[in-house]
Design a protein around this motif. Structure first.
Motif, mmCIF file in Angstrom:
data_model
loop_
_atom_site.group_PDB
_atom_site.id
_atom_site.type_symbol
_atom_site.label_atom_id
_atom_site.label_comp_id
_atom_site.label_asym_id
_atom_site.label_seq_id
_atom_site.Cartn_x
_atom_site.Cartn_y
_atom_site.Cartn_z
ATOM 1 N N HIS A 193 3.476 -1.277 -9.080
ATOM 2 C CA HIS A 193 3.163 -0.123 -8.236
ATOM 3 C C HIS A 193 2.014 0.702 -8.806
ATOM 4 N N ASP A 194 1.996 0.921 -10.102
ATOM 5 C CA ASP A 194 0.955 1.763 -10.693
ATOM 6 C C ASP A 194 -0.423 1.119 -10.544
ATOM 7 N N ILE A 195 -0.496 -0.188 -10.791
ATOM 8 C CA ILE A 195 -1.778 -0.877 -10.652
ATOM 9 C C ILE A 195 -2.232 -0.869 -9.201
ATOM 10 N N LEU A 196 -1.314 -1.148 -8.285
ATOM 11 C CA LEU A 196 -1.675 -1.149 -6.862
ATOM 12 C C LEU A 196 -2.149 0.230 -6.417
ATOM 13 N N MET A 197 -1.444 1.286 -6.810
ATOM 14 C CA MET A 197 -1.836 2.627 -6.385
ATOM 15 C C MET A 197 -3.176 3.027 -6.991
ATOM 16 N N ASP A 198 -3.447 2.568 -8.206
ATOM 17 C CA ASP A 198 -4.750 2.846 -8.814
ATOM 18 C C ASP A 198 -5.868 2.207 -7.996
ATOM 19 N N ARG A 199 -5.679 0.950 -7.588
ATOM 20 C CA ARG A 199 -6.702 0.277 -6.775
ATOM 21 C C ARG A 199 -6.826 0.920 -5.401
ATOM 22 N N LEU A 200 -5.704 1.382 -4.871
ATOM 23 C CA LEU A 200 -5.720 2.005 -3.542
ATOM 24 C C LEU A 200 -6.396 3.366 -3.585
ATOM 25 N N ALA A 201 -6.195 4.105 -4.677
ATOM 26 C CA ALA A 201 -6.796 5.435 -4.809
ATOM 27 C C ALA A 201 -8.311 5.367 -4.861
ATOM 28 N N LYS A 202 -8.873 4.201 -5.247
ATOM 29 C CA LYS A 202 -10.320 4.041 -5.258
ATOM 30 C C LYS A 202 -10.880 3.870 -3.848
ATOM 31 N N ARG A 203 -9.986 3.662 -2.880
ATOM 32 C CA ARG A 203 -10.418 3.428 -1.505
ATOM 33 C C ARG A 203 -9.972 4.525 -0.551
ATOM 34 N N ILE A 204 -8.972 5.299 -0.938
ATOM 35 C CA ILE A 204 -8.414 6.330 -0.058
ATOM 36 C C ILE A 204 -8.451 7.666 -0.780
ATOM 37 N N ALA A 205 -8.976 8.688 -0.124
ATOM 38 C CA ALA A 205 -9.065 10.012 -0.736
ATOM 39 C C ALA A 205 -7.893 10.915 -0.365
ATOM 40 N N ASP A 206 -7.216 10.631 0.745
ATOM 41 C CA ASP A 206 -6.139 11.489 1.234
ATOM 42 C C ASP A 206 -4.912 11.327 0.339
ATOM 43 N N LYS A 207 -4.615 12.356 -0.459
ATOM 44 C CA LYS A 207 -3.507 12.267 -1.401
ATOM 45 C C LYS A 207 -2.154 12.211 -0.707
ATOM 46 N N ARG A 208 -2.072 12.796 0.495
ATOM 47 C CA ARG A 208 -0.800 12.728 1.214
ATOM 48 C C ARG A 208 -0.495 11.303 1.656
ATOM 49 N N VAL A 209 -1.524 10.584 2.062
ATOM 50 C CA VAL A 209 -1.338 9.180 2.430
ATOM 51 C C VAL A 209 -0.940 8.362 1.210
ATOM 52 N N LEU A 210 -1.610 8.605 0.078
ATOM 53 C CA LEU A 210 -1.263 7.888 -1.143
ATOM 54 C C LEU A 210 0.177 8.166 -1.566
ATOM 55 N N ARG A 211 0.591 9.421 -1.459
ATOM 56 C CA ARG A 211 1.964 9.772 -1.833
ATOM 57 C C ARG A 211 2.969 9.085 -0.917
ATOM 58 N N LEU A 212 2.661 9.038 0.384
ATOM 59 C CA LEU A 212 3.569 8.413 1.344
ATOM 60 C C LEU A 212 3.667 6.906 1.082
ATOM 61 N N ILE A 213 2.540 6.267 0.785
ATOM 62 C CA ILE A 213 2.564 4.825 0.512
ATOM 63 C C ILE A 213 3.381 4.535 -0.741
ATOM 64 N N ARG A 214 3.215 5.358 -1.779
ATOM 65 C CA ARG A 214 4.020 5.143 -2.995
ATOM 66 C C ARG A 214 5.508 5.283 -2.686
ATOM 67 N N ARG A 215 5.858 6.215 -1.842
ATOM 68 C CA ARG A 215 7.276 6.363 -1.490
ATOM 69 C C ARG A 215 7.785 5.141 -0.740
ATOM 70 N N TYR A 216 6.942 4.551 0.074
ATOM 71 C CA TYR A 216 7.353 3.313 0.744
ATOM 72 C C TYR A 216 7.532 2.187 -0.272
ATOM 73 N N LEU A 217 6.667 2.141 -1.261
ATOM 74 C CA LEU A 217 6.815 1.115 -2.298
ATOM 75 C C LEU A 217 8.103 1.309 -3.088
ATOM 76 N N GLN A 218 8.479 2.554 -3.301
ATOM 77 C CA GLN A 218 9.634 2.857 -4.140
ATOM 78 C C GLN A 218 10.931 3.020 -3.357
ATOM 79 N N ALA A 219 10.862 2.876 -2.025
ATOM 80 C CA ALA A 219 12.078 3.013 -1.223
ATOM 81 C C ALA A 219 13.113 1.999 -1.710
ATOM 82 N N GLY A 220 14.370 2.419 -1.718
ATOM 83 C CA GLY A 220 15.431 1.536 -2.207
ATOM 84 C C GLY A 220 15.588 0.303 -1.340
ATOM 85 N N ILE A 221 16.395 -0.624 -1.816
ATOM 86 C CA ILE A 221 16.655 -1.846 -1.068
ATOM 87 C C ILE A 221 18.160 -2.044 -0.968
ATOM 88 N N LEU A 222 18.643 -2.311 0.245
ATOM 89 C CA LEU A 222 20.070 -2.483 0.502
ATOM 90 C C LEU A 222 20.367 -3.972 0.559
#
Length: 456
Positions: A193-222
């Motif tokens: 997740h950290d590596i992916l978000m680092d690469r994504l942050a180089k392409r997206i400036a909107d921090k709210r979008v980045l935060r939302l995507i990280r939450r989707y990555l970290q969402a639990g699994i049932l």
């Protein structure tokens, strides 16, 4: 050792002077485009999320989610039920998305068998989360996709597996007959997740979008009724997963292109074409190093440096036709899977009429044929058609069952008395009888009238 070890594989002029399809203009020394962040001027750091949640974009996203149908997530709501739920709940959900307090639901884990054995884990988000991810995808993809390599074909607008296969065929035809066939070990389950978000942050400036995507990555699994946290991986099943995978693997594409290698990638399947095994081994070691920097691991049991003949890529394989022309064929594994499925649909104990079997075949064969339409093996396809009709004739004979019924129906269809009597006398030998003069009684036109699709 770096990928540049196989220097004799470089083209005479590194890079391309003209931008390729799906890439922005770049200098000749690079085969790739600049990152999307370089072109972000004109939309502010908080504007992207607003564009994603705009009414028109959400309407388009909902239309796509409805068209895809799909199962319910952990909340148990179907697409139709979610539509009713959103009429009341959407204003509150939107407000929480805008102020950053929204938390995605856990994803529901589903295991599906893989063709080569084992299982693939799918994560099914709720319909609401699929809608939000689709809305994000619709605003992110037009900005990010043009920065990807022209050699990447997976899950991109205007690109397909066919384009990847044809590009690979051109390399083989040009004399690059050794392939570095790389398979990643549980790629979607091991995305850092950290590596992916680092690469994504180089392409997206909107921090709210980045935060939302990280939450989707970290969402639990049932899984089996037990919810667990997720610290790595991007489960297949959500609309954003393919784009995120391409963002992460684009770094490898750039390194391969910078070194002048000839390669094709479709999602996590990457093939590099070289002229010798020695060059291939150097390239493979460089790829291991590249993937290690992304915290990804090469599956050594499925990865190989070998001649292209007999290796499969996206269900296809290559064969050499005279005089030295490289052509495409359906890989052995894919052909076996087709035969298994047709046997299932044409079993003589299913209790279905020929009309019903023809309907079942129409639900499967045209899709298979459309995917493998690039295969340049007309004789093989004609033989498959003959085999399929042979099976259907055997089904028809078994459904007539008794010799007296066979004789009557064959005479009604125009068989001469001698042939009808000979087949009826061996009423229980359905497969053997369907090889005889029955071909003239139940000819190709008979099955065409039933609507049996042809493979050839």
């Amino acid at each position: 050792m770096s990928l540049g070890g196989a220097r004799h594989q470089k083209p005479g002029q590194p890079g391309r002077m003209v931008a390729g399809r799906g890439e922005a203009a770049s200098e000749a020394v690079s085969d790739e485009a600049p990152l999307a962040r370089d072109a972000q001027t004109g939309w502010g750091a908080g504007e992207l999320l607003g564009q994603a949640l705009a009414r028109e974009n959400m309407a388009a996203a909902w239309k796509r989610v409805k068209a895809n149908k799909g199962s319910a997530g952990v909340d148990g709501r179907t697409v139709q039920e979610t539509g009713e739920y959103l009429k009341q709940a959407w204003p509150d959900i939107r407000a929480r998305l805008m102020d950053g307090s929204y938390r995605p639901e856990a994803v529901r884990s589903v295991s599906i068998p893989k063709p080569g054995g084992g299982v693939r884990e799918l994560g099914i988000p709720t319909v609401v989360d699929r809608l939000i991810q689709q809305a994000l995808l619709q605003v992110l993809q037009p900005r990010i996709d043009p920065t990807f390599s022209a050699h990447s074909h997976g899950f991109r607008p205007g690109r397909s597996a066919h384009g990847a296969v044809l590009e690979a065929q051109r390399y083989v035809q040009a004399g690059y007959r050794v392939v570095v066939d790389v398979d990643l070990e549980k790629f979607f389950d091991r995305v850092n997740h950290d590596i992916l978000m680092d690469r994504l942050a180089k392409r997206i400036a909107d921090k709210r979008v980045l935060r939302l995507i990280r939450r989707y990555l970290q969402a639990g699994i049932l899984r089996h009724g037990v919810s667990s946290e997720r610290h790595e991986g991007t489960p297949q099943g959500g609309p954003l997963s393919p784009l995120l995978a391409n963002v992460l693997l684009d770094e490898v594409d750039r390194e391969l292109a910078r070194r002048g290698h000839r390669f094709v990638r479709y999602a996590d399947d990457c093939n590099v074409y070289v002229r010798s095994r020695r060059a291939g081994e150097r390239v493979l070691q460089g790829l291991r190093d590249c993937y290690a920097r992304l915290a990804l691991k090469v599956n050594e049991s499925k990865t190989a440096v070998a001649m292209v003949w007999g290796r499969k890529f996206l269900g296809y394989c290559f064969w050499a036709a005279p005089p030295g022309v490289v052509k495409l064929a359906v890989a052995t594994q894919a052909m076996h899977k087709l035969r298994v499925r047709i046997r299932q649909l044409t079993r003589r104990v299913r209790g279905r009429s020929l009309d019903q079997i023809a309907e079942d075949l129409r639900g499967y064969v045209p899709g298979w044929k459309a995917y493998f339409r690039l295969a340049q093996t007309p004789r093989v396809m004609r033989e498959l058609d003959e085999w399929l009709r042979h099976r259907l004739r055997a089904v028809q004979l078994k459904q007539w069952r008794r010799g007296t019924t066979m004789y009557r129906e064959l005479r009604r269809l125009g068989a001469n008395p001698v042939l009808a009597a000979r087949i009826a006398a061996n009423a229980r030998r359905w497969w053997h009888n369907s090889r005889m003069g029955l071909n003239n009684v139940l000819p190709i036109a008979y099955f065409d009238r039933l609507g049996v699709p042809r493979l050839s």
